[in-house]
Design a protein around this motif. Structure first.
Motif, mmCIF file in Angstrom:
data_model
loop_
_atom_site.group_PDB
_atom_site.id
_atom_site.type_symbol
_atom_site.label_atom_id
_atom_site.label_comp_id
_atom_site.label_asym_id
_atom_site.label_seq_id
_atom_site.Cartn_x
_atom_site.Cartn_y
_atom_site.Cartn_z
ATOM 1 N N ASP A 86 17.273 20.941 28.064
ATOM 2 C CA ASP A 86 18.338 20.993 29.064
ATOM 3 C C ASP A 86 19.536 20.136 28.664
ATOM 4 O O ASP A 86 20.592 20.214 29.286
ATOM 5 C CB ASP A 86 17.820 20.516 30.428
ATOM 6 N N ALA A 87 19.350 19.318 27.654
ATOM 7 C CA ALA A 87 20.446 18.452 27.209
ATOM 8 C C ALA A 87 21.609 19.309 26.727
ATOM 9 O O ALA A 87 21.448 20.162 25.838
ATOM 10 C CB ALA A 87 19.975 17.535 26.093
ATOM 11 N N ALA A 88 22.765 19.116 27.342
ATOM 12 C CA ALA A 88 23.924 19.959 27.043
ATOM 13 C C ALA A 88 25.107 19.466 27.859
ATOM 14 O O ALA A 88 24.990 18.579 28.699
ATOM 15 C CB ALA A 88 23.633 21.416 27.401
ATOM 16 N N MET A 89 26.248 20.078 27.604
ATOM 17 C CA MET A 89 27.411 19.911 28.470
ATOM 18 C C MET A 89 27.310 20.988 29.538
ATOM 19 O O MET A 89 27.069 22.158 29.221
ATOM 20 C CB MET A 89 28.695 20.060 27.657
ATOM 21 N N TYR A 90 27.490 20.604 30.803
ATOM 22 C CA TYR A 90 27.430 21.557 31.890
ATOM 23 C C TYR A 90 28.813 21.689 32.532
ATOM 24 O O TYR A 90 29.443 20.696 32.899
ATOM 25 C CB TYR A 90 26.408 21.116 32.938
ATOM 26 N N PHE A 91 29.240 22.937 32.651
ATOM 27 C CA PHE A 91 30.552 23.220 33.227
ATOM 28 C C PHE A 91 30.397 23.969 34.544
ATOM 29 O O PHE A 91 29.697 24.981 34.623
ATOM 30 C CB PHE A 91 31.389 24.088 32.275
ATOM 31 N N CYS A 92 31.073 23.462 35.541
ATOM 32 C CA CYS A 92 31.205 24.176 36.798
ATOM 33 C C CYS A 92 32.435 25.080 36.680
ATOM 34 O O CYS A 92 33.438 24.702 36.053
ATOM 35 C CB CYS A 92 31.379 23.153 37.927
ATOM 36 N N ALA A 93 32.365 26.279 37.241
ATOM 37 C CA ALA A 93 33.491 27.204 37.118
ATOM 38 C C ALA A 93 33.666 27.984 38.413
ATOM 39 O O ALA A 93 32.706 28.218 39.158
ATOM 40 C CB ALA A 93 33.273 28.156 35.942
ATOM 41 N N TYR A 94 34.901 28.409 38.623
ATOM 42 C CA TYR A 94 35.297 29.091 39.856
ATOM 43 C C TYR A 94 36.058 30.347 39.478
ATOM 44 O O TYR A 94 36.834 30.348 38.513
ATOM 45 C CB TYR A 94 36.189 28.129 40.657
ATOM 46 N N ARG A 95 35.822 31.408 40.254
ATOM 47 C CA ARG A 95 36.507 32.662 39.924
ATOM 48 C C ARG A 95 36.974 33.346 41.198
ATOM 49 O O ARG A 95 36.177 33.575 42.115
ATOM 50 C CB ARG A 95 35.569 33.578 39.155
ATOM 51 N N ALA A 96 38.254 33.655 41.243
ATOM 52 C CA ALA A 96 38.824 34.325 42.417
ATOM 53 C C ALA A 96 40.182 34.875 42.046
ATOM 54 O O ALA A 96 40.644 34.745 40.917
ATOM 55 C CB ALA A 96 38.956 33.347 43.586
ATOM 56 N N GLY A 97 40.811 35.491 43.012
ATOM 57 C CA GLY A 97 42.176 35.936 42.790
ATOM 58 C C GLY A 97 42.260 37.320 42.202
ATOM 59 O O GLY A 97 41.291 37.893 41.740
ATOM 60 N N LEU A 98 43.461 37.851 42.204
ATOM 61 C CA LEU A 98 43.695 39.222 41.761
ATOM 62 C C LEU A 98 43.366 39.414 40.291
ATOM 63 O O LEU A 98 42.963 40.491 39.870
ATOM 64 C CB LEU A 98 45.146 39.616 42.033
ATOM 65 N N ASN A 99 43.566 38.375 39.493
ATOM 66 C CA ASN A 99 43.300 38.539 38.072
ATOM 67 C C ASN A 99 41.917 38.017 37.675
ATOM 68 O O ASN A 99 41.572 38.013 36.504
ATOM 69 C CB ASN A 99 44.387 37.866 37.227
#
Lengths: 114, 114
Positions: A86-99
């Protein structure tokens, strides 16, 4: 503008223990998705889990689960029974909008100690 | 089989040169992306194409020019390379543009400008 904030640049956990990674976001959209991606030393970006904003039930994928607090705009990742892999860089991400742009936080580097 | 493949994986070049990074996906997706990851691991979208049409262009210098000859390919050409262009460039793809659709990433192309 949408922003994603990960306030923990680094975290560590003992093998087999549980760790929670924090993420908050800012948005005016009503329909959006949230994601956690994992980037191990190989650099490959791997999707860990996703959550739709309209769903109240927290997403779960095996040892990975989220705590989605929509009103607080919080989306934390809990890793149970942590493993060395599990050792790693973890990124939170968000997705929305027309594009449908995917916006990432700055990442949390997770170390798993044996 | 590699779903999203990029070439080259490593590229070292001198300032002022022109270089290209190629990307191909065999997933049948119709949306492709280029992301840049800087030395601090921050991931930011550069471009997005849907059915060969440019839909996202995130204030990227016009020295960067994406080209999509067909839905399965999205190449990135960089003119007059600068030191600040050193980064890992990720190609990615997804099925259509749905908010919840998984974005699959390639393994990244590590560009070093000297």
């Amino acid at each position: 503008a949408q922003t994603v904030t990960q306030s923990q640049p680094e975290m560590s956990v003992q093998e087999a223990e549980t760790v929670t990674l924090s993420c908050t976001y800012d948005t005016s959209e009503s329909d959006y998705y949230l994601f956690w991606y994992k980037q191990p030393p190989s650099r490959q970006m791997i999707l860990v889990i996703r959550q739709e904003a309209y769903k109240q039930q927290n997403a779960t994928e095996n040892r990975f689960s989220v705590n989605f607090q929509k009103a607080a705009k919080s989306f934390s990742l809990k890793i149970s029974d942590s493993q060395l892999g599990d050792a790693a860089m973890y990124f939170c991400a968000y997705r929305a909008g027309l594009n449908y742009k995917l916006t990432f936080g700055k990442g949390t580097l997770l170390t798993v100690n044996p | 089989d590699t779903a999203v493949s990029q070439t080259p994986k490593y590229l070292v070049t001198q300032m002022g040169n022109d270089k290209s990074i190629k990307c191909e996906q065999n997933l049948g997706h119709d949306t492709m992306y280029w992301y840049k990851q800087d030395s601090k691991k921050f991931l930011k979208i550069m471009f997005s194409y849907n059915n060969k049409e440019l839909i996202i262009n995130e204030t990227v210098p016009n020295r960067f020019s994406p080209k999509s000859p067909d839905k399965a390919h999205l190449n990135l050409h960089i003119n007059s390379l600068e030191l600040g262009d050193s980064a890992v460039y990720f190609c990615a793809s997804s099925q259509e543009r749905g908010l919840g659709n998984t974005i699959y990433f390639g393994e990244g192309s590590w560009l070093t400008v000297v």
